[in-house]
Design a protein around this motif. Structure first.
Motif, short mmCIF file in Angstrom:
data_model
loop_
_atom_site.label_atom_id
_atom_site.label_comp_id
_atom_site.label_asym_id
_atom_site.label_seq_id
_atom_site.Cartn_x
_atom_site.Cartn_y
_atom_site.Cartn_z
N UNK A 175 0.84 -1.20 0.00
CA UNK A 175 0.00 0.00 0.00
C UNK A 175 0.87 1.25 0.00
N UNK A 176 0.54 2.19 -0.87
CA UNK A 176 1.29 3.44 -0.95
C UNK A 176 1.10 4.25 0.34
N UNK A 177 2.13 5.00 0.73
CA UNK A 177 1.98 5.89 1.89
C UNK A 177 1.01 7.01 1.57
N UNK A 178 1.17 7.61 0.38
CA UNK A 178 0.26 8.67 -0.07
C UNK A 178 -0.37 8.24 -1.39
N UNK A 179 -1.69 8.29 -1.44
CA UNK A 179 -2.39 8.03 -2.69
C UNK A 179 -3.42 9.11 -2.91
N UNK A 180 -3.30 9.77 -4.04
CA UNK A 180 -4.20 10.86 -4.41
C UNK A 180 -4.99 10.42 -5.64
N UNK A 181 -6.31 10.52 -5.55
CA UNK A 181 -7.18 10.03 -6.62
C UNK A 181 -8.06 11.15 -7.17
N UNK A 182 -7.87 11.44 -8.45
CA UNK A 182 -8.73 12.37 -9.20
C UNK A 182 -8.94 13.69 -8.46
N UNK A 208 -8.08 16.47 -12.08
CA UNK A 208 -7.84 15.04 -12.22
C UNK A 208 -6.38 14.68 -11.90
N UNK A 209 -5.94 15.12 -10.73
CA UNK A 209 -4.56 14.87 -10.30
C UNK A 209 -4.49 13.54 -9.55
N UNK A 210 -3.64 12.66 -10.03
CA UNK A 210 -3.44 11.35 -9.41
C UNK A 210 -1.97 11.16 -9.05
N UNK A 211 -1.73 10.55 -7.90
CA UNK A 211 -0.35 10.39 -7.43
C UNK A 211 -0.27 9.24 -6.45
N UNK A 212 0.80 8.46 -6.57
CA UNK A 212 1.10 7.41 -5.59
C UNK A 212 2.56 7.55 -5.17
N UNK A 213 2.79 7.61 -3.87
CA UNK A 213 4.16 7.68 -3.35
C UNK A 213 4.34 6.57 -2.34
N UNK A 214 5.34 5.75 -2.57
CA UNK A 214 5.62 4.63 -1.67
C UNK A 214 6.41 5.12 -0.45
N UNK A 215 6.28 4.39 0.63
CA UNK A 215 7.00 4.71 1.86
C UNK A 215 8.50 4.74 1.59
N UNK A 216 9.16 5.79 2.05
CA UNK A 216 10.60 5.92 1.90
C UNK A 216 11.07 6.56 0.61
N UNK A 217 10.15 6.92 -0.28
CA UNK A 217 10.56 7.52 -1.55
C UNK A 217 10.95 8.99 -1.39
N UNK A 218 11.84 9.44 -2.28
CA UNK A 218 12.11 10.86 -2.51
C UNK A 218 11.44 11.19 -3.83
N UNK A 219 10.36 11.94 -3.79
CA UNK A 219 9.51 12.17 -4.95
C UNK A 219 9.46 13.65 -5.26
N UNK A 220 9.48 14.00 -6.55
CA UNK A 220 9.47 15.39 -6.96
C UNK A 220 8.21 15.77 -7.71
N UNK A 231 11.41 9.52 -8.46
CA UNK A 231 10.33 9.62 -9.44
C UNK A 231 9.81 11.04 -9.45
N UNK A 232 9.15 11.40 -10.55
CA UNK A 232 8.64 12.75 -10.73
C UNK A 232 7.22 12.74 -11.27
N UNK A 233 6.49 13.78 -10.91
CA UNK A 233 5.25 14.14 -11.59
C UNK A 233 5.43 15.55 -12.10
#
Length: 252
Positions: free
Chosen positions: A1-8, A21-33, A221-223
Motif C-alpha cells: 500500500x502506498x503511503x500517499x495516494x491521491x485520486x482524481x 484530475x490529479x493522481x499520485x502514488x508515493x511509496x514509503x521511503x521515496x524521494x519524490x518530486x 520519481x517525478x510528476x
C-alpha cells in the motif's frame, strides 16, 4: 500500500480550474518530486494535501486513511508536515524554541502547570529540550540553539524550518522549493541533508523544486504539472527526457 495516494484530485476557484484530475502514488521511503512551470498548480496541490484548501473533488489517502478535507492541524497530527517557499519561522524566537513549537503535537502540559512551573511542566520542558537539541544536531545547528532565528544565515534558516517540520513526527514531509535562494554549495549541502533525513528518520519526502540539479540528484520519481494537469509521471530520468516535458518546462 502506498503511503500517499491521491485520486482524481481537483479544485476550482470560481470559474478557474486550478488543478484537474490529479493522481499520485508515493511509496514509503521515496524521494519524490513535483515539478512544472510557474503557475502550474504545484503549490495548490500542496495546499490541498495539507488542508489549506479543501478539494472540489477527488480524495487523499495517507497510509490508507482518507484525510480529504480535514483541517490543517488534524492533517499534521495524522502525519503530514511541510515547509514553505517563503520561510515561515518565528524570527523573534530562539532557534531551539522554533523546534519546540513543533514538538507540542506530542508533548503538552496544562496552562496552570506552565504558569506555576509545576513538576509536570518542568519534566515536559526537559524532554522537549532534549528532543529539540537532537534535531538541531542533525542539521548542525546545536551551537546556534539560543540565538534568534532571524540571526541565522539564509541556508541555516532553511534547515531550521525542516527541523521544525520533523519535530511534528511526520510520515510524509513536503518541501516547497527548499533550494530557493540558495547558492550552489548550499544546494549541494541541502541535497545531502534531505537524503540523510530520509534515511535517519525513515522519512518519505515530496518536494516542489525548480533546481533541476537537485531534482535529478535526489528524486527517484517525478510528476510534472502543466496548467493544472499531469503532463508526465515516472522515473526521474525518463520524465526529464520526455520531449513534452522539455518543451513545456525546460524550454529547450
Amino acid at each position: 500500500m502506498a503511503l500517499l495516494e491521491v485520486k482524481s484530485l481537483g479544485i476550482s476557484f470560481g470559474g478557474l480550474r486550478a488543478v484537474d484530475d490529479f493522481n499520485l502514488k508515493i511509496e514509503k521511503g521515496q524521494l519524490y518530486g513535483l515539478i512544472g512551470p510557474n503557475g502550474a498548480g504545484k503549490t495548490t496541490v500542496f495546499n490541498m494535501l495539507t488542508g489549506v484548501y479543501k478539494p472540489t473533488d477527488g480524495s487523499i489517502f495517507l497510509d490508507g486513511e482518507n484525510i480529504t478535507g480535514k483541517k490543517t492541524i488534524d492533517i499534521n497530527k495524522h502525519g503530514i508536515a511541510r515547509t514553505f517557499q517563503n520561510i515561515r519561522l518565528f524570527h523573534q524566537q530562539s532557534v531551539i524554541d522554533n523546534v519546540k513549537i513543533g514538538l507540542h503535537n506530542e508533548h503538552t502540559y496544562s496552562t496552570l502547570s506552565g504558569i506555576l512551573r509545576l513538576p509536570s511542566y518542568r519534566k515536559t520542558e526537559k524532554i522537549m529540550n532534549e528532543k529539540a537539541m537532537e534535531l538541531l544536531e542533525v542539521f548542525d545547528l546545536q551551537d546556534e540553539a539560543d540565538i534568534l532565528a532571524s540571526n541565522l544565515p539564509y541556508g541555516k534558516q532553511r534547515k531550521l524550518e525542516i527541523a521544525r517540520a520533523l519535530a511534528t513526527d511526520p510520515k510524509l514531509l513536503l518541501l516547497d522549493e527548499p533550494a530557493a535562494g540558495m547558492n550552489p554549495n548550499e544546494t549541494k549541502e541541502l541535497m545531502e541533508t534531505i537524503r540523510f533525513v530520509r534515511d535517519k528518520f525513515d522519512m518519505t519526502v515530496l518536494l516542489i523544486e525548480h533546481d533541476m540539479k537537485l531534482v535529478s540528484g535526489i528524486c527517484e520519481e517525478l510528476t510534472v504539472l502543466n496548467f493544472g494537469q499531469v503532463l508526465a509521471q515516472g522515473k526521474t530520468s525518463d520524465v526529464l527526457n520526455n520531449p513534452e516535458v522539455i518543451k513545456a518546462y525546460l524550454g529547450e
